[in-house]
Scaffold this motif. Structure first.
Motif, PDB file in Angstrom:
ATOM      1  N   GLU A  30     -36.839 -56.422 -65.652  1.00 28.86           N
ATOM      2  CA  GLU A  30     -37.189 -56.770 -64.151  1.00 28.86           C
ATOM      3  C   GLU A  30     -35.854 -56.721 -63.398  1.00 28.86           C
ATOM      4  O   GLU A  30     -35.931 -56.073 -62.261  1.00 28.86           O
ATOM      5  N   ILE A  31     -34.885 -57.628 -63.894  1.00 27.10           N
ATOM      6  CA  ILE A  31     -33.713 -57.344 -63.069  1.00 27.10           C
ATOM      7  C   ILE A  31     -32.974 -55.904 -62.865  1.00 27.10           C
ATOM      8  O   ILE A  31     -32.446 -55.684 -61.698  1.00 27.10           O
ATOM      9  N   GLN A  32     -33.402 -55.091 -64.090  1.00 31.11           N
ATOM     10  CA  GLN A  32     -32.796 -53.860 -63.977  1.00 31.11           C
ATOM     11  C   GLN A  32     -33.365 -53.020 -62.909  1.00 31.11           C
ATOM     12  O   GLN A  32     -32.755 -52.297 -62.086  1.00 31.11           O
ATOM     13  N   GLY A  33     -34.752 -53.451 -62.766  1.00 28.77           N
ATOM     14  CA  GLY A  33     -35.606 -52.597 -61.973  1.00 28.77           C
ATOM     15  C   GLY A  33     -34.961 -52.942 -60.281  1.00 28.77           C
ATOM     16  O   GLY A  33     -34.873 -52.085 -59.560  1.00 28.77           O
ATOM     17  N   MET A  34     -35.041 -54.426 -60.102  1.00 26.40           N
ATOM     18  CA  MET A  34     -34.492 -54.735 -58.809  1.00 26.40           C
ATOM     19  C   MET A  34     -33.105 -54.338 -58.373  1.00 26.40           C
ATOM     20  O   MET A  34     -32.907 -53.940 -57.225  1.00 26.40           O
ATOM     21  N   VAL A  35     -32.182 -54.107 -59.474  1.00 24.21           N
ATOM     22  CA  VAL A  35     -30.858 -53.639 -59.400  1.00 24.21           C
ATOM     23  C   VAL A  35     -31.002 -52.206 -58.881  1.00 24.21           C
ATOM     24  O   VAL A  35     -30.189 -51.866 -57.741  1.00 24.21           O
ATOM     25  N   LEU A  36     -31.826 -51.339 -59.363  1.00 25.05           N
ATOM     26  CA  LEU A  36     -32.011 -50.021 -59.079  1.00 25.05           C
ATOM     27  C   LEU A  36     -32.451 -49.896 -57.547  1.00 25.05           C
ATOM     28  O   LEU A  36     -31.974 -49.121 -56.663  1.00 25.05           O
ATOM     29  N   GLY A  37     -33.684 -50.957 -57.332  1.00 23.68           N
ATOM     30  CA  GLY A  37     -33.989 -50.812 -55.978  1.00 23.68           C
ATOM     31  C   GLY A  37     -32.944 -51.163 -54.943  1.00 23.68           C
ATOM     32  O   GLY A  37     -32.991 -50.691 -53.887  1.00 23.68           O
ATOM     33  N   LEU A  38     -32.107 -52.096 -55.018  1.00 26.48           N
ATOM     34  CA  LEU A  38     -31.223 -52.766 -54.235  1.00 26.48           C
ATOM     35  C   LEU A  38     -30.250 -51.620 -54.003  1.00 26.48           C
ATOM     36  O   LEU A  38     -29.581 -51.268 -52.946  1.00 26.48           O
ATOM     37  N   LEU A  39     -29.744 -50.966 -55.037  1.00 23.56           N
ATOM     38  CA  LEU A  39     -28.768 -50.158 -54.990  1.00 23.56           C
ATOM     39  C   LEU A  39     -29.141 -48.716 -54.193  1.00 23.56           C
ATOM     40  O   LEU A  39     -28.567 -48.317 -53.415  1.00 23.56           O
ATOM     41  N   GLY A  40     -30.608 -48.714 -54.353  1.00 25.51           N
ATOM     42  CA  GLY A  40     -31.053 -47.414 -53.667  1.00 25.51           C
ATOM     43  C   GLY A  40     -31.181 -47.713 -51.957  1.00 25.51           C
ATOM     44  O   GLY A  40     -31.139 -46.790 -51.563  1.00 25.51           O
ATOM     45  N   ALA A  41     -31.199 -49.042 -51.866  1.00 24.49           N
ATOM     46  CA  ALA A  41     -31.403 -49.132 -50.291  1.00 24.49           C
ATOM     47  C   ALA A  41     -29.932 -49.274 -49.809  1.00 24.49           C
ATOM     48  O   ALA A  41     -30.030 -49.223 -48.505  1.00 24.49           O
ATOM     49  N   LEU A  42     -28.874 -49.384 -50.555  1.00 24.46           N
ATOM     50  CA  LEU A  42     -27.612 -49.677 -49.941  1.00 24.46           C
ATOM     51  C   LEU A  42     -27.123 -48.344 -49.218  1.00 24.46           C
ATOM     52  O   LEU A  42     -26.840 -48.440 -47.818  1.00 24.46           O
ATOM     53  N   ILE A  43     -27.185 -47.205 -49.698  1.00 20.42           N
ATOM     54  CA  ILE A  43     -26.735 -46.042 -48.856  1.00 20.42           C
ATOM     55  C   ILE A  43     -27.556 -45.839 -47.617  1.00 20.42           C
ATOM     56  O   ILE A  43     -27.114 -45.517 -46.393  1.00 20.42           O
ATOM     57  N   PRO A  44     -28.895 -45.785 -47.608  1.00 18.29           N
ATOM     58  CA  PRO A  44     -29.654 -45.562 -46.278  1.00 18.29           C
ATOM     59  C   PRO A  44     -29.249 -46.656 -45.346  1.00 18.29           C
ATOM     60  O   PRO A  44     -29.372 -46.217 -44.121  1.00 18.29           O
ATOM     61  N   PHE A  45     -29.248 -47.904 -45.794  1.00 21.76           N
ATOM     62  CA  PHE A  45     -28.832 -48.984 -44.632  1.00 21.76           C
ATOM     63  C   PHE A  45     -27.466 -48.631 -44.190  1.00 21.76           C
ATOM     64  O   PHE A  45     -27.411 -48.740 -42.923  1.00 21.76           O
ATOM     65  N   LEU A  46     -26.482 -48.274 -44.832  1.00 20.58           N
ATOM     66  CA  LEU A  46     -25.213 -47.595 -44.404  1.00 20.58           C
ATOM     67  C   LEU A  46     -25.257 -46.619 -43.421  1.00 20.58           C
ATOM     68  O   LEU A  46     -24.602 -46.788 -42.176  1.00 20.58           O
ATOM     69  N   LEU A  47     -26.248 -45.656 -43.622  1.00 14.21           N
ATOM     70  CA  LEU A  47     -26.379 -44.537 -42.829  1.00 14.21           C
ATOM     71  C   LEU A  47     -26.770 -44.924 -41.675  1.00 14.21           C
ATOM     72  O   LEU A  47     -26.417 -44.499 -40.366  1.00 14.21           O
ATOM     73  N   ILE A  48     -28.023 -45.719 -41.497  1.00 15.02           N
ATOM     74  CA  ILE A  48     -28.587 -46.181 -40.388  1.00 15.02           C
ATOM     75  C   ILE A  48     -27.782 -47.087 -39.403  1.00 15.02           C
ATOM     76  O   ILE A  48     -27.446 -46.853 -38.343  1.00 15.02           O
ATOM     77  N   ALA A  49     -27.030 -47.936 -40.247  1.00 10.63           N
ATOM     78  CA  ALA A  49     -26.126 -48.902 -39.450  1.00 10.63           C
ATOM     79  C   ALA A  49     -24.891 -48.383 -38.965  1.00 10.63           C
ATOM     80  O   ALA A  49     -24.343 -48.800 -37.579  1.00 10.63           O
ATOM     81  N   TRP A  50     -24.570 -46.926 -39.362  1.00  6.34           N
ATOM     82  CA  TRP A  50     -23.524 -46.304 -38.591  1.00  6.34           C
ATOM     83  C   TRP A  50     -23.967 -45.298 -37.734  1.00  6.34           C
ATOM     84  O   TRP A  50     -23.432 -45.085 -36.642  1.00  6.34           O
ATOM     85  N   GLY A  51     -25.227 -44.429 -38.152  1.00  2.00           N
ATOM     86  CA  GLY A  51     -25.405 -43.603 -37.359  1.00  2.00           C
ATOM     87  C   GLY A  51     -26.497 -44.078 -35.921  1.00  2.00           C
ATOM     88  O   GLY A  51     -26.260 -43.411 -35.157  1.00  2.00           O
ATOM     89  N   TYR A  52     -27.344 -45.169 -36.368  1.00  2.00           N
ATOM     90  CA  TYR A  52     -28.285 -45.387 -35.000  1.00  2.00           C
ATOM     91  C   TYR A  52     -27.572 -45.763 -33.976  1.00  2.00           C
ATOM     92  O   TYR A  52     -27.931 -45.283 -32.737  1.00  2.00           O
ATOM     93  N   PRO A  53     -26.590 -46.745 -34.036  1.00  2.00           N
ATOM     94  CA  PRO A  53     -25.792 -47.254 -32.723  1.00  2.00           C
ATOM     95  C   PRO A  53     -25.319 -45.950 -32.031  1.00  2.00           C
ATOM     96  O   PRO A  53     -25.097 -46.048 -30.771  1.00  2.00           O
ATOM     97  N   ARG A  54     -24.723 -44.913 -32.938  1.00  2.00           N
ATOM     98  CA  ARG A  54     -24.182 -43.882 -32.112  1.00  2.00           C
ATOM     99  C   ARG A  54     -25.228 -42.993 -31.425  1.00  2.00           C
ATOM    100  O   ARG A  54     -25.021 -42.548 -30.492  1.00  2.00           O
TER     101      ARG A  54
END
Length: 299
Positions: A221-245
């Motif tokens: 279960e921890i392995q699955g949650m780690v994959l889910g969190l890592l999968g969310a990291l890049i999209p979050f960084l893209l939105i945090a960088w791109g949306y304000p611009r």
């Protein structure tokens, strides 16, 4: 407490070992989850802005109920009371014939200013605002049946049609988001299932020495949650960088004032909550299902 801490460290280490042992499959699942969550976040932002546009467009739609000539004040007020009593009416504002003339002058030009005073040929009217703008056609028919109402008109039909189209686009986006979530769950499920089968001997040994089902399942279960969190990291960084611009480049408005964009701080916060919360939930649920199914099958 100390025992629980070391147990948690063991389960975390075991989860990381499951990811590294099946790195190719984990990387494939991680890539698909990243793309899926990014698209889901984009669909959600589009859905939010569409909802806001529809609300603003519908709030600006109103009926213009022109009354018969020669009605006295009591008849005008009675007509207004009947209009307000209709279930779909939010409120109604009275507009006397002088106010009607001023509106005509604003819309069609100063040439109509010669009708000010006693020469004003217009009638009194009511502006009727609805609780739901999609009911405007039926509402116009109902108001038109009221005694004392001569004609009922409404503008913005093209705006209403655009709002309805965007509502369908929003619904399609939500359906697409649901399908992407299912795809992410399926990929993580397969990754965890493969990890479980690659560690069958270890699981059998753990069960022989008395390990509980929960103790066996937690690392997966921890392995699955780690994959889910890592999968969310890049999209979050893209939105945090791109949306304000994007917001700054458009001045906070898309096409017109009715298309006002969400403030960057709000967009980043809600996108982060959606991405990390969704990634964590999808990862845990998929891994929980895979581990539970295996343990039930091997009882």
């Amino acid at each position: 407490m100390k025992r629980l801490f070391f147990q948690f460290l063991y389960e975390l280490k075991s989860a990381w070992r499951g990811i590294t042992r099946n790195w190719a499959l984990s990387l494939s699942a991680l890539g698909a989850v990243t793309v899926s969550l990014f698209l889901i976040a984009c669909f959600s932002l589009i859905g939010y802005h569409t909802e806001q546009f529809v609300s603003r467009a519908e709030s600006g739609l109103r009926l213009h109920a022109v009354l018969n000539q020669g009605l006295d004040e009591a008849a005008v007020q009675q007509t207004g009371e009947q209009i307000r009593s209709l279930s779909f009416v939010d409120h109604a504002d009275y507009s006397d014939k002088d106010a009607e003339l001023e509106l005509m002058i604003q819309e069609k030009g100063d040439a109509f200013s010669v009708y000010r005073g006693e020469q004003n040929p217009l009638s009194d009217a009511w502006f009727v605002y609805l609780e739901n703008g999609t009911d405007i056609e039926e509402a116009a028919r109902e108001v038109g049946r009221i005694e004392g109402v001569e004609t009922v008109t409404y503008g913005g039909q093209s705006t209403l049609e655009l709002a309805q189209l965007l509502s369908r686009v929003r619904i399609a986006g939500y359906i697409g988001s649901g399908l992407l979530l299912l795809l992410s769950m399926y990929l993580i499920y397969n990754t965890i299932r493969t990890t479980i089968y690659s560690r069958q001997d270890e699981i059998i040994t753990m069960r022989q020495v008395g390990a509980s089902n929960a103790f066996i399942k937690i690392p997966f279960e921890i392995q699955g949650m780690v994959l889910g969190l890592l999968g969310a990291l890049i999209p979050f960084l893209l939105i945090a960088w791109g949306y304000p611009r994007l917001y700054s480049g458009l001045g906070g408005i898309l096409f017109a004032n009715v298309f006002q964009l969400m403030q960057p701080s709000q967009a980043v916060f809600w996108s982060g909550a959606l991405l990390f919360g969704g990634g964590l939930l999808v990862g845990w649920l998929a891994s929980f299902m895979a581990a539970t199914k295996y343990i039930k099958a091997k009882r």
